[in-house]
Design a protein around this motif. Sequence first.
Motif, PDB file in Angstrom:
ATOM      1  N   MET A   1       0.898  -1.247  -0.070  1.00  0.00           N
ATOM      2  CA  MET A   1      -0.011   0.135   0.034  1.00  0.00           C
ATOM      3  C   MET A   1       0.818   1.269  -0.039  1.00  0.00           C
ATOM      4  N   GLY A   2       2.070   0.985   0.509  1.00  0.00           N
ATOM      5  CA  GLY A   2       3.110   2.328   0.532  1.00  0.00           C
ATOM      6  C   GLY A   2       3.140   2.799  -0.951  1.00  0.00           C
ATOM      7  N   ASN A   3       3.613   4.211  -1.124  1.00  0.00           N
ATOM      8  CA  ASN A   3       3.860   4.732  -2.250  1.00  0.00           C
ATOM      9  C   ASN A   3       2.623   4.417  -3.435  1.00  0.00           C
ATOM     10  N   THR A   4       1.556   4.257  -2.906  1.00  0.00           N
ATOM     11  CA  THR A   4       0.404   4.170  -4.062  1.00  0.00           C
ATOM     12  C   THR A   4      -0.592   5.411  -3.725  1.00  0.00           C
ATOM     13  N   GLY A   5      -0.792   5.774  -2.522  1.00  0.00           N
ATOM     14  CA  GLY A   5      -1.880   6.829  -2.337  1.00  0.00           C
ATOM     15  C   GLY A   5      -3.210   6.198  -2.101  1.00  0.00           C
ATOM     16  N   LEU A   6      -3.346   4.824  -2.098  1.00  0.00           N
ATOM     17  CA  LEU A   6      -4.518   4.273  -1.914  1.00  0.00           C
ATOM     18  C   LEU A   6      -5.166   4.216  -0.568  1.00  0.00           C
ATOM     19  N   ARG A   7      -6.387   4.388  -0.255  1.00  0.00           N
ATOM     20  CA  ARG A   7      -7.207   4.483   1.012  1.00  0.00           C
ATOM     21  C   ARG A   7      -7.323   3.277   1.459  1.00  0.00           C
ATOM     22  N   PRO A   8      -7.413   2.750   2.930  1.00  0.00           N
ATOM     23  CA  PRO A   8      -7.763   1.588   3.087  1.00  0.00           C
ATOM     24  C   PRO A   8      -8.759   0.773   2.599  1.00  0.00           C
ATOM     25  N   ASP A   9      -9.785   1.217   2.342  1.00  0.00           N
ATOM     26  CA  ASP A   9     -11.019   0.691   1.781  1.00  0.00           C
ATOM     27  C   ASP A   9     -10.641   0.424   0.272  1.00  0.00           C
ATOM     28  N   GLU A  10      -9.852   1.118  -0.391  1.00  0.00           N
ATOM     29  CA  GLU A  10      -9.623   0.854  -1.919  1.00  0.00           C
ATOM     30  C   GLU A  10      -8.557  -0.228  -1.838  1.00  0.00           C
ATOM     31  N   SER A  11      -7.623  -0.389  -0.967  1.00  0.00           N
ATOM     32  CA  SER A  11      -6.448  -1.340  -1.073  1.00  0.00           C
ATOM     33  C   SER A  11      -7.274  -2.871  -0.805  1.00  0.00           C
ATOM     34  N   ALA A  12      -8.458  -2.585   0.130  1.00  0.00           N
ATOM     35  CA  ALA A  12      -8.935  -4.061   0.574  1.00  0.00           C
ATOM     36  C   ALA A  12      -9.496  -4.722  -0.798  1.00  0.00           C
ATOM     37  N   GLN A  13     -10.108  -4.042  -1.614  1.00  0.00           N
ATOM     38  CA  GLN A  13     -10.736  -4.356  -2.775  1.00  0.00           C
ATOM     39  C   GLN A  13      -9.875  -4.749  -3.952  1.00  0.00           C
ATOM     40  N   LEU A  14      -8.615  -4.376  -3.827  1.00  0.00           N
ATOM     41  CA  LEU A  14      -7.567  -4.343  -4.862  1.00  0.00           C
ATOM     42  C   LEU A  14      -7.402  -5.606  -5.476  1.00  0.00           C
ATOM     43  N   GLN A  15      -7.466  -6.047  -6.679  1.00  0.00           N
ATOM     44  CA  GLN A  15      -7.105  -7.282  -7.126  1.00  0.00           C
ATOM     45  C   GLN A  15      -5.962  -7.126  -8.143  1.00  0.00           C
ATOM     46  N   ASP A  16      -5.249  -8.407  -8.583  1.00  0.00           N
ATOM     47  CA  ASP A  16      -4.185  -8.337  -9.391  1.00  0.00           C
ATOM     48  C   ASP A  16      -4.222  -7.742 -10.657  1.00  0.00           C
ATOM     49  N   ARG A  17      -5.481  -8.060 -11.260  1.00  0.00           N
ATOM     50  CA  ARG A  17      -5.929  -7.590 -12.404  1.00  0.00           C
ATOM     51  C   ARG A  17      -5.823  -6.032 -12.813  1.00  0.00           C
ATOM     52  N   ASP A  18      -6.020  -5.270 -11.487  1.00  0.00           N
ATOM     53  CA  ASP A  18      -6.319  -3.648 -11.584  1.00  0.00           C
ATOM     54  C   ASP A  18      -4.669  -3.124 -11.494  1.00  0.00           C
ATOM     55  N   VAL A  19      -3.923  -3.668 -11.372  1.00  0.00           N
ATOM     56  CA  VAL A  19      -2.442  -3.194 -11.557  1.00  0.00           C
ATOM     57  C   VAL A  19      -1.535  -3.467 -12.742  1.00  0.00           C
ATOM     58  N   THR A  20      -1.062  -2.588 -13.228  1.00  0.00           N
ATOM     59  CA  THR A  20      -0.197  -2.632 -14.481  1.00  0.00           C
ATOM     60  C   THR A  20       1.097  -1.838 -14.124  1.00  0.00           C
ATOM     61  N   ILE A  21       2.191  -2.381 -14.577  1.00  0.00           N
ATOM     62  CA  ILE A  21       3.381  -1.607 -14.372  1.00  0.00           C
ATOM     63  C   ILE A  21       3.723  -1.004 -15.807  1.00  0.00           C
ATOM     64  N   ILE A  22       3.929   0.161 -15.876  1.00  0.00           N
ATOM     65  CA  ILE A  22       4.087   0.917 -16.775  1.00  0.00           C
ATOM     66  C   ILE A  22       5.294   1.953 -16.888  1.00  0.00           C
ATOM     67  N   LYS A  23       5.793   2.592 -18.013  1.00  0.00           N
ATOM     68  CA  LYS A  23       6.824   3.453 -17.957  1.00  0.00           C
ATOM     69  C   LYS A  23       6.482   4.792 -17.920  1.00  0.00           C
ATOM     70  N   ASP A  24       6.639   5.690 -16.858  1.00  0.00           N
ATOM     71  CA  ASP A  24       6.413   6.798 -16.923  1.00  0.00           C
ATOM     72  C   ASP A  24       6.773   7.666 -17.846  1.00  0.00           C
ATOM     73  N   GLU A  25       6.206   8.485 -18.724  1.00  0.00           N
ATOM     74  CA  GLU A  25       6.526   9.592 -19.735  1.00  0.00           C
ATOM     75  C   GLU A  25       7.378  10.478 -19.256  1.00  0.00           C
ATOM     76  N   GLY A  26       7.154  11.195 -18.307  1.00  0.00           N
ATOM     77  CA  GLY A  26       7.788  12.320 -17.597  1.00  0.00           C
ATOM     78  C   GLY A  26       9.278  12.185 -17.239  1.00  0.00           C
ATOM     79  N   SER A  27       9.205  10.795 -16.350  1.00  0.00           N
ATOM     80  CA  SER A  27      10.501  10.413 -15.490  1.00  0.00           C
ATOM     81  C   SER A  27      11.227   9.361 -16.126  1.00  0.00           C
ATOM     82  N   GLY A  28      10.494   8.594 -17.009  1.00  0.00           N
ATOM     83  CA  GLY A  28      11.197   7.356 -17.655  1.00  0.00           C
ATOM     84  C   GLY A  28      11.266   6.373 -16.603  1.00  0.00           C
TER      85      GLY A  28
END
Length: 84
Positions: A1-28
Amino acid sequence: MGNTGLRPDESAQLQDRDVTIIKDEGSGQRILKIEIRGNCGVGYRKGMPGAVLPYERVSKRKQLKPTDCLFGNTTREFINAIPE
């Protein structure tokens, strides 16, 4: 949960399909793109670069299916399970 800004109720419902690793355009850097499912539909959050490695470790260790919850039980459920 750290470094994501998720609230506890949001993180409790978070499934693996909801998360994707991407490359940030601004910082790379690699970051997490997180879909939040709620009453008003789907919203998106971007995690910090420090959240990528822990997510990869948890996903690999638990061998998650797309519909598996990332965090499992919430703190409230653990406390309620304590016998009196």
